[in-house]
Design a protein around this motif. Structure first.
Motif, PDB file in Angstrom:
ATOM      1  N   ILE A 159       0.838  -1.205   0.000  1.00  0.00           N
ATOM      2  CA  ILE A 159       0.000   0.000   0.000  1.00  0.00           C
ATOM      3  C   ILE A 159       0.867   1.246   0.000  1.00  0.00           C
ATOM      4  N   ILE A 160       1.960   1.217   0.769  1.00  0.00           N
ATOM      5  CA  ILE A 160       2.867   2.367   0.782  1.00  0.00           C
ATOM      6  C   ILE A 160       3.460   2.586  -0.603  1.00  0.00           C
ATOM      7  N   PHE A 161       3.819   1.503  -1.259  1.00  0.00           N
ATOM      8  CA  PHE A 161       4.407   1.618  -2.595  1.00  0.00           C
ATOM      9  C   PHE A 161       3.406   2.175  -3.593  1.00  0.00           C
ATOM     10  N   ALA A 162       2.141   1.718  -3.524  1.00  0.00           N
ATOM     11  CA  ALA A 162       1.133   2.136  -4.507  1.00  0.00           C
ATOM     12  C   ALA A 162       0.687   3.574  -4.309  1.00  0.00           C
ATOM     13  N   THR A 163       0.745   4.088  -3.065  1.00  0.00           N
ATOM     14  CA  THR A 163       0.284   5.450  -2.811  1.00  0.00           C
ATOM     15  C   THR A 163       1.446   6.438  -2.693  1.00  0.00           C
ATOM     16  N   LEU A 164       2.343   6.185  -1.737  1.00  0.00           N
ATOM     17  CA  LEU A 164       3.456   7.101  -1.519  1.00  0.00           C
ATOM     18  C   LEU A 164       4.632   6.819  -2.440  1.00  0.00           C
ATOM     19  N   GLY A 165       4.929   5.551  -2.652  1.00  0.00           N
ATOM     20  CA  GLY A 165       6.125   5.207  -3.415  1.00  0.00           C
ATOM     21  C   GLY A 165       6.101   5.723  -4.840  1.00  0.00           C
ATOM     22  N   ILE A 166       4.956   5.625  -5.512  1.00  0.00           N
ATOM     23  CA  ILE A 166       4.835   6.054  -6.910  1.00  0.00           C
ATOM     24  C   ILE A 166       4.227   7.448  -7.001  1.00  0.00           C
TER      25      ILE A 166
END
Length: 389
Positions: free
Chosen positions: A62-69
């Motif tokens: 979830i962190i990757f899909a929202t904050l990471g990208i």
């Protein structure tokens, strides 16, 4: 000489081709090349999220899909007005903003291939090498045998079977998945219309166009942070519906603002962009969790296609401002509110295991109620039969 890029690596090289857009002085250079670039780069956001889902663990997906990208997308969006301010020629501007994409080709040697994809292609040894490198980098001792030969063979046979037996029409094969696909298309299309419509409406806002463009990009940073927090602590349906209600209601309120309060109108547009952007970042995660594994990529791909259609239609919503200044906001706000209501009919995927087959999918709310009513109606009939016998 390195081997030709295959699988996920091929996508990395596509992002650098945009530098060719500003090099064509004739019709072919300004028409065909941008079209080819759109074909290549249109699936990059979906591809990167799927790639992260395959490689990363559950705790940071979830962190990757929202904050990471998304955060880095917002940073790039914030830099765009600065480039446009100093580079006024559109060809040179296209060169300046797309030439850095050539550097993505170097990522071919640094980003590993997806082990899941390698196994599906029968390249088990390469997948094992990647996993051992990851374990070494994380300070973990990998087991001597990572993939059991019999399990690997069964997995490859299962993947081959799924590839042959599942097609795009499976997204409408059953009543449940057909309704889910239709609602997902509406959801993605409407969010895209609101997002790109507000972005393209920047020249019509009061104030400096470059400052307004920067503010519309900067407001996305807290929107993505909010999306991450909501996905962590609130259910998916309420997170999506709340963000859409916020964006849509603010756009509808704009027509009530007095004409002399120009800065208040601009601030409300920023708040509307905030809500719609937050929903836009969550819809990727939500849609991927609803579709089963056998058709997940196709389901997200069809939804993303609807999003591209929304981006194509968004300029025409902006053109409605020629008839009435508030008409674009009224239409986009009404559609956003309608989509927020539709979101309540989606199944809830928070805390639920990902479905693997179409039969394991959760039922949409309307179907669940109808089936429950049918069961209640059949119960008295069965009791009558028992009593008469």
């Amino acid at each position: 000489m390195p081997p030709l890029p295959t699988g996920h690596h091929r996508q990395l090289l596509c992002s650098g081709t945009g530098a060719r857009r500003g090099c064509g002085p004739e019709a072919a250079g300004t028409g065909e090349l941008p079209g080819w670039l759109g074909i290549q780069q249109g699936g990059l956001p979906v591809h990167h999220r799927d790639r992260g889902t395959e490689i990363l663990s559950k705790s940071i997906r979830i962190i990757f899909a929202t904050l990471g990208i998304c955060i880095f997308f917002a940073f790039g969006f914030m830099v765009l007005p600065l480039f446009a301010y100093f580079i006024r020629d559109w060809r040179m501007l296209l060169m300046a903003i797309t030439l850095p994409g050539v550097l993505c080709g170097a990522l071919w040697w640094f980003i590993p291939e997806s082990p899941r994809w390698l196994i599906s292609q029968g390249r088990v040894k390469e997948a094992e090498v990647i996993i051992r490198k990851a374990a070494k980098f994380n300070g973990i001792v990998a087991p001597s045998t990572i993939f059991d030969p019999s399990e690997t063979t069964n997995l490859q046979d299962g993947n081959a079977k799924n590839t042959q037996s599942h097609h795009i029409y499976d997204l409408v094969r059953t009543r449940n998945i057909r309704i889910l696909t239709i609602m997902s298309i509406i959801l993605w299309l409407t969010i895209s219309v609101g997002y790109f419509g507000l972005s393209l409406d920047t020249p019509n806002l009061n104030g400096n166009i470059y400052v307004n463009g920067f503010l519309l990009a900067a407001v996305e940073v807290p929107a993505y942070v909010l999306a991450w927090l909501l996905l962590q602590h609130v259910t998916r349906r309420y997170s999506m519906a709340g963000s859409l209600f916020l964006g849509g209601s603010v756009l509808l309120i704009l027509q009530l603002v007095p004409s002399d309060l120009l800065y208040l109108s601009t601030a409300l547009v920023m708040v509307g962009k905030f809500g719609i952007t937050s929903a836009y970042s969550m819809v990727y995660v939500y849609t991927a969790e609803l579709y089963p594994t056998v058709v997940r990529n196709m389901g997200v791909g069809v939804s993303s296609t609807a999003s591209r259609l929304g981006s194509i239609l968004s300029p025409y919503f902006v053109y409605l401002g020629a008839y009435d200044r508030h008409l674009p906001y009224i239409v986009m706000g009404s559609l956003t509110i309608l989509t927020a209501i539709i979101t309540f009919f989606f199944p809830e995927s928070s805390g639920v295991s990902l479905p693997d087959t179409i039969d394991e999918m959760q039922k949409v709310k309307r179907i669940r109620r109808v089936s429950a009513m049918s069961k209640k109606g059949s119960a008295p009939d069965s009791k009558r039969k028992v009593s008469t016998s």
